[in-house]
Design a protein around this motif. Structure first.
Motif, PDB file in Angstrom:
ATOM      1  N   ASN A  35      68.600  28.580 -17.236  1.00  0.00           N
ATOM      2  CA  ASN A  35      67.050  28.584 -17.216  1.00  0.00           C
ATOM      3  C   ASN A  35      66.324  28.099 -18.176  1.00  0.00           C
ATOM      4  O   ASN A  35      66.816  28.362 -19.206  1.00  0.00           O
ATOM      5  N   ASP A  36      65.476  27.065 -18.065  1.00  0.00           N
ATOM      6  CA  ASP A  36      64.757  26.332 -18.902  1.00  0.00           C
ATOM      7  C   ASP A  36      64.096  27.158 -20.132  1.00  0.00           C
ATOM      8  O   ASP A  36      63.818  27.335 -21.179  1.00  0.00           O
ATOM      9  N   ASN A  37      63.614  28.471 -19.212  1.00  0.00           N
ATOM     10  CA  ASN A  37      62.749  29.390 -20.102  1.00  0.00           C
ATOM     11  C   ASN A  37      63.790  30.563 -21.207  1.00  0.00           C
ATOM     12  O   ASN A  37      63.006  31.393 -21.682  1.00  0.00           O
ATOM     13  N   SER A  41      70.062  29.787 -23.163  1.00  0.00           N
ATOM     14  CA  SER A  41      70.530  28.728 -22.242  1.00  0.00           C
ATOM     15  C   SER A  41      70.549  27.556 -22.863  1.00  0.00           C
ATOM     16  O   SER A  41      71.418  26.480 -22.951  1.00  0.00           O
ATOM     17  N   ASP A  65      71.461  26.040 -12.602  1.00  0.00           N
ATOM     18  CA  ASP A  65      70.388  25.981 -13.244  1.00  0.00           C
ATOM     19  C   ASP A  65      69.065  26.708 -12.233  1.00  0.00           C
ATOM     20  O   ASP A  65      68.935  26.184 -11.009  1.00  0.00           O
ATOM     21  N   SER A  67      66.200  27.051 -12.997  1.00  0.00           N
ATOM     22  CA  SER A  67      64.850  26.660 -13.474  1.00  0.00           C
ATOM     23  C   SER A  67      63.616  26.412 -12.389  1.00  0.00           C
ATOM     24  O   SER A  67      62.331  26.652 -12.740  1.00  0.00           O
ATOM     25  N   ASN A  68      64.003  25.785 -11.415  1.00  0.00           N
ATOM     26  CA  ASN A  68      63.127  25.337 -10.405  1.00  0.00           C
ATOM     27  C   ASN A  68      63.891  25.455  -9.072  1.00  0.00           C
ATOM     28  O   ASN A  68      65.205  25.451  -9.240  1.00  0.00           O
TER      29      ASN A  68
END
Length: 160
Positions: A35-37, A41, A65, A67-68
């Motif tokens: 996940n980007d946050n 990762s 992923d 992330s969205n």
């Protein structure tokens, strides 16, 4: 002459695009949950491809992923295409690690996380892939606190 050119052109296109279908299937999947946050990762994004390359193993990286929504759906399709949906379902939404899955039996062999550097990941992926293929591997005694044990299931059916 025109027929010969057409035939050769068709043969080249078939060879160029059809060869992937005959490529050897991987021995293992390295399923990266990210996940980007999640800072772990971001470490895995560069370490996993390097580790697979160093390991010399016939492994394929699969990215899940979250992330969205679009990336989540893409990850679901990646898992479905490789018949590893139970692995996806077990940990989707829990980022920062990668599960090594036997490509034939679809069984999870172990996991690596951002605490491993790329060389250590490569060594662990090599050992896990050897277990998947039934090959022998060298294991050194170690006092490391790093573990290839996977995290507990993130998604559990409340009915069970």
């Amino acid at each position: 002459m025109k027929t010969l050119t057409t035939f050769l052109g068709a043969a080249l296109i078939t060879t160029a695009f059809g060869s992937a279908a005959f490529a050897a299937s991987p021995d293992a999947y390295v399923v990266k949950f990210r996940n980007d946050n999640d800072p772990n990762s971001l470490v895995l994004d560069s370490a996993i491809p390097t580790a697979i390359s160093i390991s010399g193993v016939n492994a394929e990286e699969v990215t899940i992923d979250t992330s969205n929504a679009a990336k989540w759906e893409k990850g679901a399709h990646e898992a479905f295409d490789r018949n590893i949906v139970p692995v996806f379902n077990k940990w989707v939404g829990l980022p920062g690690f990668a599960a090594v899955v036997d490509a034939k039996s679809k069984r999870v062999i172990g996991c690596v996380n951002a605490r491993f550097n790329a060389q250590e990941m490569a060594n662990e992926i090599r050992k896990m892939a050897a277990r998947a293929t039934g090959a022998a591997y060298l294991s050194n005694a170690s006092v490391t606190t790093k573990s290839t044990q996977c995290p507990p299931a993130h998604n559990v059916d409340p009915g069970n």
